[in-house]
Write an enzyme that holds these catalytic residues in place. Structure first.
Site, mmCIF file in Angstrom:
data_model
loop_
_atom_site.group_PDB
_atom_site.id
_atom_site.type_symbol
_atom_site.label_atom_id
_atom_site.label_comp_id
_atom_site.label_asym_id
_atom_site.label_seq_id
_atom_site.Cartn_x
_atom_site.Cartn_y
_atom_site.Cartn_z
ATOM 1 N N ASN A 68 -3.164 2.160 16.701
ATOM 2 C CA ASN A 68 -4.407 2.873 17.021
ATOM 3 C C ASN A 68 -5.563 1.945 16.640
ATOM 4 O O ASN A 68 -5.866 1.794 15.453
ATOM 5 C CB ASN A 68 -4.480 4.187 16.222
ATOM 6 C CG ASN A 68 -5.836 4.862 16.357
ATOM 7 O OD1 ASN A 68 -6.604 4.562 17.279
ATOM 8 N ND2 ASN A 68 -6.131 5.774 15.436
ATOM 9 N N LYS A 86 -8.595 2.395 17.077
ATOM 10 C CA LYS A 86 -9.846 3.129 16.834
ATOM 11 C C LYS A 86 -10.962 2.481 17.665
ATOM 12 O O LYS A 86 -10.694 1.981 18.750
ATOM 13 C CB LYS A 86 -10.182 3.167 15.344
ATOM 14 C CG LYS A 86 -8.985 3.565 14.483
ATOM 15 C CD LYS A 86 -9.385 3.932 13.098
ATOM 16 C CE LYS A 86 -8.130 4.123 12.269
ATOM 17 N NZ LYS A 86 -8.358 4.921 11.101
ATOM 18 N N GLU A 90 -10.036 11.808 12.198
ATOM 19 C CA GLU A 90 -11.431 11.377 12.405
ATOM 20 C C GLU A 90 -12.107 12.240 13.471
ATOM 21 O O GLU A 90 -13.318 12.469 13.422
ATOM 22 C CB GLU A 90 -11.452 9.883 12.775
ATOM 23 C CG GLU A 90 -11.120 9.025 11.546
ATOM 24 C CD GLU A 90 -10.475 7.696 11.822
ATOM 25 O OE1 GLU A 90 -10.490 7.239 12.989
ATOM 26 O OE2 GLU A 90 -9.936 7.097 10.874
ATOM 27 N N GLU A 101 -0.359 12.397 8.942
ATOM 28 C CA GLU A 101 -1.303 11.410 8.426
ATOM 29 C C GLU A 101 -2.133 12.042 7.300
ATOM 30 O O GLU A 101 -3.162 12.697 7.574
ATOM 31 C CB GLU A 101 -2.254 10.959 9.533
ATOM 32 C CG GLU A 101 -1.561 10.299 10.704
ATOM 33 C CD GLU A 101 -2.492 9.320 11.407
ATOM 34 O OE1 GLU A 101 -2.138 8.144 11.484
ATOM 35 O OE2 GLU A 101 -3.574 9.737 11.859
ATOM 36 N N GLY A 153 -6.789 4.467 6.150
ATOM 37 C CA GLY A 153 -7.794 3.420 5.996
ATOM 38 C C GLY A 153 -8.218 3.168 4.558
ATOM 39 O O GLY A 153 -9.218 2.506 4.309
ATOM 40 N N SER A 210 -2.284 3.773 6.134
ATOM 41 C CA SER A 210 -2.174 2.482 5.441
ATOM 42 C C SER A 210 -0.777 1.863 5.520
ATOM 43 O O SER A 210 -0.302 1.246 4.561
ATOM 44 C CB SER A 210 -2.627 2.610 3.986
ATOM 45 O OG SER A 210 -3.990 3.006 3.936
HETATM 46 C C1 PEP Z 1 -4.853 5.948 11.753
HETATM 47 O O1 PEP Z 1 -6.018 5.726 12.050
HETATM 48 O O2 PEP Z 1 -4.182 6.711 12.447
HETATM 49 C C2 PEP Z 1 -4.302 5.283 10.575
HETATM 50 C C3 PEP Z 1 -3.120 5.636 10.160
HETATM 51 O O3 PEP Z 1 -5.097 4.324 9.992
HETATM 52 P P1 PEP Z 1 -4.666 3.282 8.844
HETATM 53 O O4 PEP Z 1 -3.307 2.716 9.229
HETATM 54 O O5 PEP Z 1 -5.734 2.235 8.850
HETATM 55 O O6 PEP Z 1 -4.590 4.019 7.564
#
Ligand code: PEP
Length: 252
Positions: free
Chosen positions: A9, A11, A102, A171, A177, A216
């Site tokens: 992803n 983003k 988000e 998540e 993040g 992460s």
């Molecule tokens: C995400 O945005 O779905 C995500 C898991 O971000 P990150 O891996 O940066 O934590």
């Protein structure tokens, strides 16, 4: 048997030039050989879907699928700025993320609207990746399973047995993040709780639905996470921006 699925992803990141480099590096890496029976995709910002779809198609071995990061809950009409699922399908998408935290946070998306988005995705023969997860406060007060169960039950209420054709991404918001990854056992426990909840609704749905972990994930923690019996892959944010890291996670 559920295939291990790894979905990047990006983003709101990328540029025409950096996207081209990313796809070239990842395709070249994948052509060297990838573990069998897995699925890989990258969800790019809407303006880059056409470019990335073409670049992926130009790879000699099409290991990688294209995905989008959001979709309208409506099929067509007066919804300025929205993108319909049929449009994403025309651009070659296979996956669409819905209900990312988000979007829940910044756009106040609710579970019912997220389920309507998932229906649009399913109606257009793509796979919705439905995101759920608790905040730090909710976990610290011991309510994480209750919160996630509530999110899942509102998806079940709308999607019913069509949930079998969806992916769920667990998540935890506090891990997105932040570099704070949930431990593999903590993640497995939540994935197990989700699987048991799905089984209360329908055993068949529970055995079919892939449950991905996001938060992460990095090359050095992916192996342990993906080895857990109820973790069927990952939704990768920050680390997916680096093509070498994304490749390493896909190979984990
Ligand atoms: C995400 O945005 O779905 C995500 C898991 O971000 P990150 O891996 O940066 O934590």
């Amino acid at each position: 048997m559920r295939p291990l699925t790894v979905i990047g992803n990006w983003k709101m990141n990328g540029s025409l030039a950096s996207n081209a480099d990313w796809v070239r590096i990842v395709c070249r890496g994948m052509e060297q050989g990838m573990p069998a029976g897995r699925k890989y995709a990258v969800c790019v910002p809407a303006p880059y879907l056409s470019q990335c779809g073409q670049l992926i198609q130009d790879c000699s071995l099409a290991f990688l699928s294209l995905g989008a990061q959001d979709v309208s809950a409506y099929a067509a009409g007066a919804y300025t700025g929205e993108v319909a699922a049929s449009m994403l399908k025309e651009l070659g998408c296979h996956y669409v993320i819905v209900g990312h935290s988000e979007r829940r946070q910044h756009h106040h998306e609710a579970d019912e609207q997220i389920a309507e988005k998932a229906l649009q995705v399913l109606d257009n023969d793509m796979t919705p990746v439905i995101c759920v997860g608790e905040s730090a406060d909710e976990r610290n007060s011991g309510r994480e399973v209750e919160i996630v169960r509530g999110q899942i039950s509102r998806q079940i209420a709308v999607l019913q047995d069509r949930l079998a054709d969806c992916l769920i991404a667990y998540e935890p918001i506090w891990a997105i993040g932040t570099g704070k990854v949930a431990s593999a056992q903590m993640t497995q426990d939540m994935h197990r709780a989700i699987r048991l909840q799905l089984a209360e609704f329908d055993e068949d749905v529970a055995s079919h639905v892939g449950i991905l972990y996001g938060g992460s994930v990095k090359p050095d923690n992916a192996v342990e996470l993906f080895a857990m019996p109820d973790i069927d892959g990952g939704l990768i944010g920050g680390a997916s921006l680096n093509p070498q890291d994304f490749l390493a996670i896909c190979q984990a």
